[in-house]
Enzyme design. Structure first.
Site, mmCIF file in Angstrom:
data_model
loop_
_atom_site.group_PDB
_atom_site.id
_atom_site.type_symbol
_atom_site.label_atom_id
_atom_site.label_comp_id
_atom_site.label_asym_id
_atom_site.label_seq_id
_atom_site.Cartn_x
_atom_site.Cartn_y
_atom_site.Cartn_z
ATOM 1 N N GLU A 241 69.181 64.543 10.714
ATOM 2 C CA GLU A 241 70.590 64.304 11.031
ATOM 3 C C GLU A 241 71.080 65.328 12.047
ATOM 4 O O GLU A 241 70.826 66.524 11.920
ATOM 5 C CB GLU A 241 71.414 64.405 9.751
ATOM 6 C CG GLU A 241 72.917 64.274 9.937
ATOM 7 C CD GLU A 241 73.698 64.616 8.685
ATOM 8 O OE1 GLU A 241 74.900 64.260 8.623
ATOM 9 O OE2 GLU A 241 73.119 65.226 7.755
ATOM 10 N N LYS B 73 76.731 56.046 10.097
ATOM 11 C CA LYS B 73 76.922 56.413 8.698
ATOM 12 C C LYS B 73 78.223 55.813 8.166
ATOM 13 O O LYS B 73 79.267 55.909 8.814
ATOM 14 C CB LYS B 73 76.952 57.940 8.573
ATOM 15 C CG LYS B 73 77.098 58.451 7.146
ATOM 16 C CD LYS B 73 77.115 59.979 7.126
ATOM 17 C CE LYS B 73 77.245 60.512 5.711
ATOM 18 N NZ LYS B 73 77.298 61.996 5.682
ATOM 19 N N CYS C 224 72.341 61.657 5.437
ATOM 20 C CA CYS C 224 72.829 62.687 4.517
ATOM 21 C C CYS C 224 72.898 62.127 3.097
ATOM 22 O O CYS C 224 71.952 61.513 2.622
ATOM 23 C CB CYS C 224 74.170 63.223 5.006
ATOM 24 S SG CYS C 224 74.738 64.696 4.131
#
Length: 542
Positions: free
Chosen positions: A292, A355, A405
């Site tokens: 990430e 995301k 994440c």
């Protein structure tokens, strides 16, 4: 005729009376101490025997409470200490820029612990609300605790970290049950067994009733044994699946978060990822995976940067990396995303993902109209959520579900809804940046929570983390390869295959867990009825 269990049961009853007799601050202090012990069983500690002490003591405190509200106070102090020890690592994120956010560390950790403690308080309130015998309250407690765990993982933005089922991560046999009931189901059985010794303190009027006090612990520990035996059998009978033929290289550059976005060092961090990608074995890889925000530029706006990043793509393969993305209007940025991109050699972006499950306070500020604070991430502006889980497809690569994440810690939410079995992804890709939390328990808890998704969904998990833990986990939760916390390097691992058929949990999701809780609730009701109307009611008052 003597009951060999009577002396031990008498000691349990005496201890329960001593616990129940505590008042005032001593009662709250014991609840907090028990909550501290329970947190020691979470990753990376895994001190499982302490759960027997903590949950047994908590049930006794709840049972002896004079009202549901007093039980809720006990539950709150237990929960406050449990979360304070369990999520202390959140405070490390505020120290990556201490001049701006350091003052928030203590209020944030204390405030979150106080808020999450409301869930155990609710469980304790619900257990004491009903007039149940001690044995019934043990079962009711396991139901209530698991129900509020699910609630914590789903309301508002959800925070399903430190679920009690994760205490079993060292045991591959135990975690196989999540393929049927998910981690919440394993949490239920864990809490039931941990609280079961509390039933041994129940008062008894005769020998027959005395023998029944051992029924709850016997059933609970038999369930644990059955889960372990079934899990080991599942592993022993696991078929040899055809290999995917795809070779992965995970890059872990170990870039310190406090310097990651610093002007003058961002280019060096990007170059370090390219250099590591070209370590010996580069030509044998099909996909290079960076974590990430490995790219700290809006590189999709620059042909030069895209070409530079694509130098990490092996011939005929791809490089997949996390990077920020934005949209602009009239020369001004109007929205930001935390994104993942797949690039082919030459710099062409062939797939992207935004995301969707953002971190409150870290990536966006809840109630922005009221709380006008800057978020922790670079740029101090709110990110925008993506459309939700999706499946990415690249030529000559099994389809995969990207997770950025902590999206990987949400049970049942890692695969796009409505996908037919033949359209499901074949692996989970989790790119993350746990450098926010340094060398604390956080990265270990994050990895173990993500690892359970592989067992639940029956597909491998590939995890690339900036500072670790990077790993490849097969469809049974076995770690195929791993790069530890705080090291720089690459991990070369063939992509494991997915199971040929989806697991029961993958097909039914939370319904399996709901059925388990409904059955447990029915048993609790039956225990209550037996207590009040059974043939041995006389002389067995609680």
């Amino acid at each position: 005729m003597t009951d060999p269990g009577r002396p031990a049961s008498a000691r349990f009853a005496a201890l329960a009376r001593a616990v129940g007799a505590l008042t005032g601050w001593r009662r709250s202090a014991l609840a907090a101490a028990l909550g501290t012990l329970s947190a020691a069983a979470l990753p990376p500690g895994h001190a499982l025997p302490l759960l027997l002490v903590s949950f047994t003591g908590l049930v006794w405190l709840i049972h002896a409470s004079s009202s549901p509200w007093r039980a809720a106070v006990v539950g709150w102090w237990f929960g406050f200490a449990h979360f304070l020890v369990g999520i202390y690592w959140i405070g490390a994120a505020f120290l990556t820029d201490p001049s701006r956010f350091g003052w928030l560390m203590a209020p944030a950790v204390l405030g979150l612990s106080a808020f999450f403690a409301l869930f155990p308080a609710l469980a304790a309130f619900a257990v004491r609300l009903n007039r149940l015998p001690l044995a019934g309250r043990v079962i009711a407690f396991a139901v209530a605790w698991t129900a509020v765990e699910w609630l914590r993982g789903n309301i508002l933005s959800g925070f399903p970290m430190n679920l009690m089922g994760t205490v079993w991560m060292p045991s591959l046999g135990m975690i196989q049950s999540t393929a049927w009931f998910g981690v919440y189901g394993l949490s239920f059985v864990t809490v039931l067994a941990a609280a079961a010794p509390a039933a041994l303190a129940a008062p008894r009027a005769d020998e027959r009733a005395g023998r029944r006090t051992w029924l709850i612990p016997a059933v609970a520990f038999s369930l644990l044994a059955a889960i372990w035996v079934g899990g080991e059998a599942r592993l022993a009978l696991a078929p040899d699946l055809a290999p995917t033929g795809v070779n992965l290289r995970l890059v872990q550059a170990n870039v310190d978060q406090s310097r990651k976005w610093e002007e003058g060092l961002r280019e060096a961090g990007l170059a370090q990822h390219v250099i590591l990608s070209h370590e010996p074995g580069f030509d044998e890889a099909d996909i290079i995976i960076w974590p990430e925000a490995a790219v700290t530029f809006f590189f999709d706006e620059s042909a030069t940067l895209k070409t530079f990043v694509s130098r990490a793509a092996p011939p005929g393969g791809y490089v997949i990396t996390g990077a920020p993305r934005r949209t602009r209007s009239a020369g001004r940025a109007i929205a930001y995303w935390n994104s993942l991109h797949a690039l082919a050699p030459g710099g062409k972006i062939v797939a992207s993902y935004d995301k969707h499950h953002l971190v409150p306070f870290g990536e966006y500020m809840p109630l922005r109209g009221i709380l006008d604070f800057r978020v922790l991430t670079y740029g101090a502006v709110d990110s925008s959520p993506g459309p939700g889980p999706r499946t990415l497809r690249l030529p000559d690569v099994p389809p995969f579900s990207p997770l950025i994440c902590y999206e990987a810690v949400f049970p049942g939410e890692v695969v796009a809804d409505g996908a037919e079995p033949n359209e499901r992804p074949q692996w989970l890709l989790n790119v993350t940046n746990d450098s926010w939390f340094g060398h604390t328990a956080g990265p270990y808890q994050h990895f173990q929570a993500a690892r359970l998704r592989a067992v639940e969904e029956g597909m491998p998990l590939v995890r690339a983390a900036n500072t670790g833990i990077s790993a490849v986990v097969d469809s049974y939760g076995r770690v195929v390869g791993e790069l530890g916390l705080g090291v720089a390097g690459v991990l070369d691992v063939p992509l494991p295959p997915a199971l040929e058929t989806p697991t029961p949990f993958a097909r039914l999701g939370g319904w399996t867990f709901a059925i388990l809780l409904l059955l447990a609730t029915a048993v609790t009701f039956a225990v209550g009825v037996w207590h009040h109307w059974g043939p041995n009611r006389r002389g067995q008052g609680e």
